[in-house]
Each structure stands twice: as structure tokens, then as C-alpha cells.
Scaffold this motif. Structure first.
Motif, PDB file in Angstrom:
ATOM      1  N   ALA A 118       5.582   1.294 -14.015  1.00  0.00           N
ATOM      2  CA  ALA A 118       4.422   1.827 -13.305  1.00  0.00           C
ATOM      3  C   ALA A 118       3.691   2.781 -14.234  1.00  0.00           C
ATOM      4  CB  ALA A 118       4.853   2.540 -12.026  1.00  0.00           C
ATOM      5  N   HIS A 119       2.383   2.563 -14.382  1.00  0.00           N
ATOM      6  CA  HIS A 119       1.567   3.396 -15.262  1.00  0.00           C
ATOM      7  C   HIS A 119       0.581   4.200 -14.423  1.00  0.00           C
ATOM      8  CE1 HIS A 119       3.130   1.002 -18.597  1.00  0.00           C
ATOM      9  NE2 HIS A 119       2.734  -0.096 -17.963  1.00  0.00           N
ATOM     10  N   PHE A 120       0.588   5.544 -14.613  1.00  0.00           N
ATOM     11  CA  PHE A 120      -0.357   6.395 -13.872  1.00  0.00           C
ATOM     12  C   PHE A 120      -0.577   7.684 -14.645  1.00  0.00           C
ATOM     13  CE2 PHE A 120      -1.545   9.422 -10.464  1.00  0.00           C
ATOM     14  CZ  PHE A 120      -2.624   8.730  -9.926  1.00  0.00           C
ATOM     15  N   GLN A 121      -1.836   8.047 -14.794  1.00  0.00           N
ATOM     16  CA  GLN A 121      -2.245   9.270 -15.508  1.00  0.00           C
ATOM     17  C   GLN A 121      -1.612   9.346 -16.906  1.00  0.00           C
ATOM     18  OE1 GLN A 121      -1.653  12.860 -13.230  1.00  0.00           O
ATOM     19  NE2 GLN A 121      -3.367  12.445 -11.857  1.00  0.00           N
ATOM     20  N   GLY A 122      -1.577   8.197 -17.589  1.00  0.00           N
ATOM     21  CA  GLY A 122      -1.085   8.177 -18.957  1.00  0.00           C
ATOM     22  C   GLY A 122       0.417   8.215 -19.097  1.00  0.00           C
ATOM     23  N   GLN A 123       1.139   8.228 -17.980  1.00  0.00           N
ATOM     24  CA  GLN A 123       2.596   8.225 -18.040  1.00  0.00           C
ATOM     25  C   GLN A 123       3.141   6.888 -17.551  1.00  0.00           C
ATOM     26  OE1 GLN A 123       4.308  11.631 -15.996  1.00  0.00           O
ATOM     27  NE2 GLN A 123       4.172  12.847 -17.871  1.00  0.00           N
ATOM     28  N   THR A 124       4.345   6.551 -18.006  1.00  0.00           N
ATOM     29  CA  THR A 124       4.994   5.299 -17.618  1.00  0.00           C
ATOM     30  C   THR A 124       6.334   5.606 -16.951  1.00  0.00           C
ATOM     31  OG1 THR A 124       3.950   4.036 -19.398  1.00  0.00           O
ATOM     32  CG2 THR A 124       5.947   3.117 -18.426  1.00  0.00           C
ATOM     33  N   ILE A 161       0.854  -1.184   0.000  1.00  0.00           N
ATOM     34  CA  ILE A 161       0.000   0.000   0.000  1.00  0.00           C
ATOM     35  C   ILE A 161       0.892   1.237   0.000  1.00  0.00           C
ATOM     36  CG2 ILE A 161      -1.788   1.283   1.226  1.00  0.00           C
ATOM     37  CD1 ILE A 161      -2.694  -1.357   2.460  1.00  0.00           C
ATOM     38  N   GLY A 162       0.712   2.098  -0.999  1.00  0.00           N
ATOM     39  CA  GLY A 162       1.495   3.310  -1.099  1.00  0.00           C
ATOM     40  C   GLY A 162       0.765   4.510  -0.531  1.00  0.00           C
ATOM     41  N   PHE A 163       1.411   5.659  -0.592  1.00  0.00           N
ATOM     42  CA  PHE A 163       0.793   6.886  -0.099  1.00  0.00           C
ATOM     43  C   PHE A 163       1.381   8.065  -0.858  1.00  0.00           C
ATOM     44  CE2 PHE A 163       4.475   5.938   2.515  1.00  0.00           C
ATOM     45  CZ  PHE A 163       5.168   7.140   2.567  1.00  0.00           C
ATOM     46  N   GLY A 164       0.785   9.234  -0.673  1.00  0.00           N
ATOM     47  CA  GLY A 164       1.286  10.403  -1.368  1.00  0.00           C
ATOM     48  C   GLY A 164       0.473  11.633  -1.084  1.00  0.00           C
ATOM     49  N   ASN A 165       0.766  12.696  -1.816  1.00  0.00           N
ATOM     50  CA  ASN A 165       0.019  13.936  -1.728  1.00  0.00           C
ATOM     51  C   ASN A 165      -0.448  14.312  -3.126  1.00  0.00           C
ATOM     52  OD1 ASN A 165       2.283  15.222  -3.032  1.00  0.00           O
ATOM     53  ND2 ASN A 165       3.289  15.347  -1.020  1.00  0.00           N
ATOM     54  N   SER A 166      -0.931  15.518  -3.295  1.00  0.00           N
ATOM     55  CA  SER A 166      -1.503  15.890  -4.593  1.00  0.00           C
ATOM     56  C   SER A 166      -0.467  15.933  -5.712  1.00  0.00           C
ATOM     57  CB  SER A 166      -2.190  17.254  -4.487  1.00  0.00           C
ATOM     58  OG  SER A 166      -1.237  18.265  -4.133  1.00  0.00           O
ATOM     59  N   GLY A 167       0.822  16.063  -5.344  1.00  0.00           N
ATOM     60  CA  GLY A 167       1.829  16.200  -6.381  1.00  0.00           C
ATOM     61  C   GLY A 167       2.861  15.097  -6.450  1.00  0.00           C
ATOM     62  N   ILE A 181       6.586   8.831  -7.857  1.00  0.00           N
ATOM     63  CA  ILE A 181       5.914   9.263  -9.081  1.00  0.00           C
ATOM     64  C   ILE A 181       5.461  10.716  -8.947  1.00  0.00           C
ATOM     65  CG2 ILE A 181       3.880   8.895 -10.538  1.00  0.00           C
ATOM     66  CD1 ILE A 181       4.051   5.928  -9.804  1.00  0.00           C
ATOM     67  N   VAL A 182       5.866  11.539  -9.886  1.00  0.00           N
ATOM     68  CA  VAL A 182       5.388  12.917  -9.974  1.00  0.00           C
ATOM     69  C   VAL A 182       4.446  12.991 -11.173  1.00  0.00           C
ATOM     70  CG1 VAL A 182       6.020  15.339 -10.257  1.00  0.00           C
ATOM     71  CG2 VAL A 182       7.513  13.799  -8.964  1.00  0.00           C
ATOM     72  N   PRO A 183       3.134  12.922 -10.939  1.00  0.00           N
ATOM     73  CA  PRO A 183       2.177  12.872 -12.052  1.00  0.00           C
ATOM     74  C   PRO A 183       2.006  14.252 -12.695  1.00  0.00           C
ATOM     75  CG  PRO A 183       1.015  12.881  -9.963  1.00  0.00           C
ATOM     76  CD  PRO A 183       2.472  12.829  -9.630  1.00  0.00           C
ATOM     77  N   PRO A 184       1.508  14.269 -13.922  1.00  0.00           N
ATOM     78  CA  PRO A 184       1.334  15.547 -14.635  1.00  0.00           C
ATOM     79  C   PRO A 184       0.189  16.390 -14.089  1.00  0.00           C
ATOM     80  CG  PRO A 184       0.505  13.726 -15.957  1.00  0.00           C
ATOM     81  CD  PRO A 184       1.192  13.121 -14.767  1.00  0.00           C
ATOM     82  N   GLN A 185      -0.772  15.744 -13.410  1.00  0.00           N
ATOM     83  CA  GLN A 185      -1.919  16.469 -12.877  1.00  0.00           C
ATOM     84  C   GLN A 185      -2.031  16.229 -11.376  1.00  0.00           C
ATOM     85  OE1 GLN A 185      -5.386  15.209 -15.027  1.00  0.00           O
ATOM     86  NE2 GLN A 185      -4.442  15.491 -17.052  1.00  0.00           N
ATOM     87  N   ALA A 186      -2.605  17.185 -10.671  1.00  0.00           N
ATOM     88  CA  ALA A 186      -2.791  17.062  -9.225  1.00  0.00           C
ATOM     89  C   ALA A 186      -3.667  15.852  -8.911  1.00  0.00           C
ATOM     90  CB  ALA A 186      -3.424  18.329  -8.664  1.00  0.00           C
ATOM     91  N   VAL A 187      -3.283  15.124  -7.865  1.00  0.00           N
ATOM     92  CA  VAL A 187      -4.008  13.912  -7.485  1.00  0.00           C
ATOM     93  C   VAL A 187      -4.983  14.255  -6.359  1.00  0.00           C
ATOM     94  CG1 VAL A 187      -3.791  11.542  -6.672  1.00  0.00           C
ATOM     95  CG2 VAL A 187      -1.975  12.542  -8.083  1.00  0.00           C
ATOM     96  N   PRO A 188      -6.272  13.998  -6.534  1.00  0.00           N
ATOM     97  CA  PRO A 188      -7.234  14.302  -5.474  1.00  0.00           C
ATOM     98  C   PRO A 188      -7.117  13.319  -4.316  1.00  0.00           C
ATOM     99  CG  PRO A 188      -8.320  13.181  -7.285  1.00  0.00           C
ATOM    100  CD  PRO A 188      -6.911  13.432  -7.737  1.00  0.00           C
ATOM    101  N   GLY A 189      -7.711  13.677  -3.186  1.00  0.00           N
ATOM    102  CA  GLY A 189      -7.703  12.791  -2.037  1.00  0.00           C
ATOM    103  C   GLY A 189      -8.476  11.514  -2.308  1.00  0.00           C
ATOM    104  N   GLY A 190      -8.052  10.424  -1.658  1.00  0.00           N
ATOM    105  CA  GLY A 190      -8.720   9.141  -1.825  1.00  0.00           C
ATOM    106  C   GLY A 190      -7.741   8.042  -2.194  1.00  0.00           C
ATOM    107  N   ALA A 191      -8.284   6.891  -2.554  1.00  0.00           N
ATOM    108  CA  ALA A 191      -7.467   5.739  -2.949  1.00  0.00           C
ATOM    109  C   ALA A 191      -7.324   5.719  -4.463  1.00  0.00           C
ATOM    110  CB  ALA A 191      -8.105   4.446  -2.465  1.00  0.00           C
ATOM    111  N   HIS A 192      -6.111   5.490  -4.946  1.00  0.00           N
ATOM    112  CA  HIS A 192      -5.837   5.478  -6.372  1.00  0.00           C
ATOM    113  C   HIS A 192      -5.069   4.212  -6.737  1.00  0.00           C
ATOM    114  CE1 HIS A 192      -7.012   9.747  -6.755  1.00  0.00           C
ATOM    115  NE2 HIS A 192      -6.484   9.845  -5.548  1.00  0.00           N
ATOM    116  N   ALA A 193      -5.261   3.744  -7.952  1.00  0.00           N
ATOM    117  CA  ALA A 193      -4.591   2.530  -8.420  1.00  0.00           C
ATOM    118  C   ALA A 193      -3.463   2.892  -9.377  1.00  0.00           C
ATOM    119  CB  ALA A 193      -5.586   1.604  -9.111  1.00  0.00           C
ATOM    120  N   VAL A 194      -2.277   2.381  -9.091  1.00  0.00           N
ATOM    121  CA  VAL A 194      -1.136   2.514  -9.988  1.00  0.00           C
ATOM    122  C   VAL A 194      -0.897   1.140 -10.603  1.00  0.00           C
ATOM    123  CG1 VAL A 194       1.331   2.970 -10.169  1.00  0.00           C
ATOM    124  CG2 VAL A 194      -0.095   4.385  -8.671  1.00  0.00           C
ATOM    125  N   GLU A 195      -0.951   1.052 -11.929  1.00  0.00           N
ATOM    126  CA  GLU A 195      -0.763  -0.232 -12.598  1.00  0.00           C
ATOM    127  C   GLU A 195       0.724  -0.576 -12.664  1.00  0.00           C
ATOM    128  OE1 GLU A 195      -1.827  -2.622 -16.748  1.00  0.00           O
ATOM    129  OE2 GLU A 195      -2.133  -0.455 -16.621  1.00  0.00           O
TER     130      GLU A 195
END
Length: 476
Positions: A192-198, A140-146, A213-227
């Protein structure tokens, strides 16, 4: 659970570390004197002298003794793992001096190897699954909006089956060994695939991988799946092996976070006695293991917060190895304790139960968590059995603004330990943070309610939870 004791050094180790009443010892002839055996029997132990001497260096003889001792399906703890004999004659193999005794591994350093000797025989009889292939085991991972933190391990092993409350101690031992002895895959490519990036990385020699992972868009609160993908490994469908890592981002409603130990705080493991911890793990599973009284309701109240819907994030930092991630998460879910990211320790199978310092590991992982949430305050929960008070005090020294309160469950009544805790309480108090030495969850919950961390109405559920636990659990 019987103990098969083959050498004098093993006899001394077992007698010193195992509660004698109710224990069962199978002892090699000549290892113990008649008086020592009589004393053990008088203390409530069942002692049986083997009909013939078993050479501890004869793997075939040891396995035969194990099978004979476990014919009723009960696991046996072997005093010494079988090993290649030294060059000296057989008669010289038995230690004859204290110096030679000191060269032998201590019992708790040999338990994992011993468990493997027993479990391998069981696995042979149960039948091993064929066609094993690498798999990515996500944690189980964790993070913030960025920014997101993702960790996992690539293993060459079949998926472990779920355990139930009906599993025997033998099944628990086999399941424990399977997790400890899983073959890691070093040098494996992981995507790892997330928000269209690898994103890509390679496993280390322990099979572990991690991503920041630094995604291109802000990540909202909640649980998210990283492939996750193993591009060089193919499943039965001919496609790359894939899995998903769950990543938790605290929602805007969260007012604070919770960082908790697991050993002797949420779950009784007796980490100060590695032998008893090993026995507990082998005898039980998530359905039969029990948490400390009132812990489940208290942690639910903290997660909900004073507002009832804050969804405060809960993190668990433990010196337990990553091998036990699955059983620990299952334990939390079965017992109704909030599930959150677990930050465990990278250990090899032969190091799992060694008596090594764990302070640096915990401090490092807490620093990692705080670094992701610099504007969030945290409640730290631990116990007095090992180094939690000292570790948490160091966290306060480094990050005084980020620690709201520290709850320490008092599990060590030694006066010297209490005196040391009093000094830590005084030091922490000088910073404006409180270090609370709590006898139980109800006491901690009452203080939390007074501090506005939980709603006062939740105290009844904590008391009820503790009362319910009192009816099924021994002790205070």
C-alpha cells in the motif's frame, strides 16, 4: 424458477421453505405420494413428475436433467448438489430413516453448491475468459486525520462485468455464482502506497488483506486514494498489478455519523429465511432490486444534516459476505442512497447462507468504527428481524456517550418480539439515549427532524420518496 427435487428429504425441505403458489416443482418418481402432489397442485404449484428416476449421485444424469429443465434459459434450483456416492449400493443411497435424513444437509446449506452446478454449465456455454491473473479487489476504507483502515481481497479471477436492468434471472444467477466462487489467493504480498510511504502485508487463507496506515502527515477530510500493488504479479504491460482503494475521512463539518444495517433495513433480503434470500439474489440485481420505501431520501437527509452541508459519514455493517461488496455498492449508487464504507463478513463460499449467529461480527465492526471516532456521536439504524436491537443496546452499554439515537424498523409483528423490544427501549432510555421503533422511514425522519438531525424541509422529500416507492413496490 423451477425446483428439481431428487430425494424425499429434499422434497420436505423445499415444500417447507418455498411459497407454494406459483412455484414449479420437478420431482423424481416415487419421492412424493399422489395425494401430496395433488395437494401441491391444489395450492397453486405446477408439479411435474420426471419421466425416469434421476440418481442424485450421478453427476452426468443430474446435469442432463438440469439442462432439460432449463432449456428456456431460466435458472433451476437443484434440491441436492451432486456428490460422490457412498460405498453402499445405489438402492441403499436413499435415506430410509429419520436418523439418515438428519445426516443430510438442510436445503439452505446446499444452495451455494447447487447454484455452482447450474452456473458452471452456463459458464461453459458462455465461454470463460482466458489468461486469468491475480487482482486486488479494494473495499471502501475509512479513517481519521492520523490513521486509515484499508481492506481488500486478492482473487484469481477476471473483472466481473456490470449488470443491467435487462439481465435475465439466469444471468443474475451466473453473476452471483461468479462472485461466490472467485478463487482467493492466499499468501500474496500486497503493498500500500500513501503519502510517499509504502506498507506491506500478506493475504490470509481467504485471500483477504488489511492495513492500518499511520501516515506521516495529517490527512484532511474527504475521499483519498491509497494505491495497492501486487509486486509478485505482472499485468499485460509487464508492470506489477495495481489498483486504488478509496478511503473516506469525515470533514470538520460532520456533526455525527450514521451506522446502518443493510439486510431488511435498507434492502429487503428476508435474512431470517436464507432460502428466500438466496432466491432474491439470484432473481435480481442492483437495477431491479428495490430499497425500503423512503430510505434513499432519509439517508440523504441524514448525510446532509440539519445544516444541509454537513457531509456526515455513513457506514454500513452487514452479515452479508464480502463476495457481495460490488453488488451492494452498485445497489446504493443506482438507488441514490449515500455510499460509504461497508463492513461485511468473511465467509467461505459454502458458509454464505448458513444459519449462523452474526451478532459478534456486527458488534466487532461497530466497535472498530467507534474506535476511529471517539469524539463523534452516531445514529444507529437497523431492523427488528434479527439481533440489531440487542446489538445496538450492547453498543450503548459500552459507549453510552457515542450513541445519539437508535432507529429500528419494525419488521417482526410477533407480540413476544415486541415485548422484548419494549424492555430494550426502557434500558436504553435510562442512559439518556432513545431507541425508536419506527414503522417506516417517514416516521423516523419526522423524529430526526424534531431532534435536529435533519432539516425539517427534508421531510417533504422523504414523504415524496416513500409515495413514489408506494406506486412501484408492494407492501406497507
Amino acid at each position: 424458477m423451477p425446483f428439481l427435487i431428487l430425494t424425499r428429504s429434499g422434497f420436505d425441505d423445499v415444500v417447507a421453505n418455498v411459497d407454494t403458489p406459483g412455484a414449479a416443482f420437478l420431482v423424481n418418481p416415487g419421492v412424493a405420494s399422489d395425494d401430496e402432489i395433488a395437494q401441491l397442485r391444489a395450492a397453486g404449484a405446477a408439479v411435474q413428475v420426471l419421466p425416469s428416476t434421476v440418481d442424485p449421485y450421478d453427476s452426468a444424469g443430474v446435469e442432463a436433467a438440469l439442462q432439460a429443465a432449463a432449456r428456456e434459459g431460466e435458472p433451476v434450483w437443484l434440491e441436492r448438489g451432486t456428490a460422490a456416492p457412498p460405498a453402499a449400493p445405489a438402492a441403499a443411497r436413499e435415506p430410509t430413516s429419520q436418523a439418515e435424513d438428519d445426516q443430510h444437509e438442510a436445503l439452505h446449506h446446499r444452495l451455494v453448491k447447487t447454484a455452482g452446478a447450474v452456473a458452471r454449465a452456463a459458464l461453459r456455454s458462455l465461454g470463460s475468459p482466458g489468461g486469468r491473473q491475480p487482482m486486488a479487489v479494494p473495499y471502501i476504507g475509512f479513517g481519521n486525520s492520523g490513521k486509515l483502515w484499508v481492506k481488500g481481497r486478492v482473487l484469481d479471477e477476471s473483472i466481473f462485468r456490470e449488470q443491467t436492468g435487462e439481465d435475465s434471472r439466469w444471468s443474475n444467477l451466473v453473476a452471483l455464482y461468479q462472485r461466490l466462487e472467485s478463487d482467493e489467493v492466499a499468501g500474496a504480498r500486497v503493498l500500500a502506497h500513501f503519502q510517499g510511504q509504502t506498507f506491506e502485508t500478506v493475504t490470509d487463507r481467504g485471500g483477504y488483506f488489511s492495513f492500518e496506515i499511520v501516515p506521516p502527515q495529517a490527512v484532511p477530510g474527504g475521499a483519498h486514494a491509497v494505491e495497492l500493488e501486487l509486486p509478485d504479479s505482472r499485468g499485460q504491460d509487464g508492470q506489477p498489478v495495481r489498483s486504488h482503494a478509496e478511503v473516506i475521512v469525515p470533514p470538520p463539518t460532520a456533526r455525527f455519523g450514521i451506522i446502518s444495517d443493510i439486510d431488511d433495513t435498507v434492502l429487503w433480503t428476508n435474512v431470517t429465511n436464507k432460502l428466500n434470500m438466496a432466491l432474491m439474489l439470484a432473481r435480481s440485481n442492483a437495477h431491479t432490486r428495490k430499497p425500503f420505501k423512503g430510505v434513499a431520501a432519509f439517508y440523504r437527509a441524514l448525510k446532509q444534516g440539519a445544516g444541509g452541508n454537513e457531509d456526515n459519514p455513513v457506514f454500513y455493517v452487514s452479515s452479508s459476505p464480502w463476495h457481495l461488496f460490488g453488488p451492494l455498492v452498485e445497489f446504493l449508487r443506482v438507488q441514490g442512497i449515500p455510499v460509504g464504507p461497508l463492513l461485511l463478513r468473511e465467509l467461505g463460499v459454502r458458509e454464505v447462507f448458513k444459519l449462523t449467529s452474526h451478532g459478534n461480527h456486527k458488534l466487532e465492526k461497530i466497535e472498530l468504527i467507534l474506535g476511529y471516532y471517539p469524539d463523534m456521536q452516531f445514529v444507529l439504524i437497523g431492523d427488528s428481524g434479527e439481533q440489531d436491537p440487542e446489538i445496538y443496546t450492547e453498543v450503548v452499554r459500552r459507549h453510552p456517550r457515542q450513541v445519539k439515537v437508535i432507529y429500528i424498523r419494525n419488521v417482526n409483528p410477533d407480540p413476544a418480539r415486541i415485548d422484548a423490544l419494549d424492555k430494550l427501549i426502557e434500558e436504553v432510555s435510562a442512559t439518556g439515549t432513545q431507541l425508536i421503533l419506527a414503522p417506516d422511514s417517514v416516521f423516523a425522519a419526522s423524529h430526526a427532524a424534531a431532534e435536529g438531525l435533519i432539516h425539517v424541509d427534508r421531510l417533504a422529500s422523504v414523504r415524496s420518496d416513500k409515495k413514489e416507492d408506494d406506486s412501484v413496490l408492494p407492501g406497507a
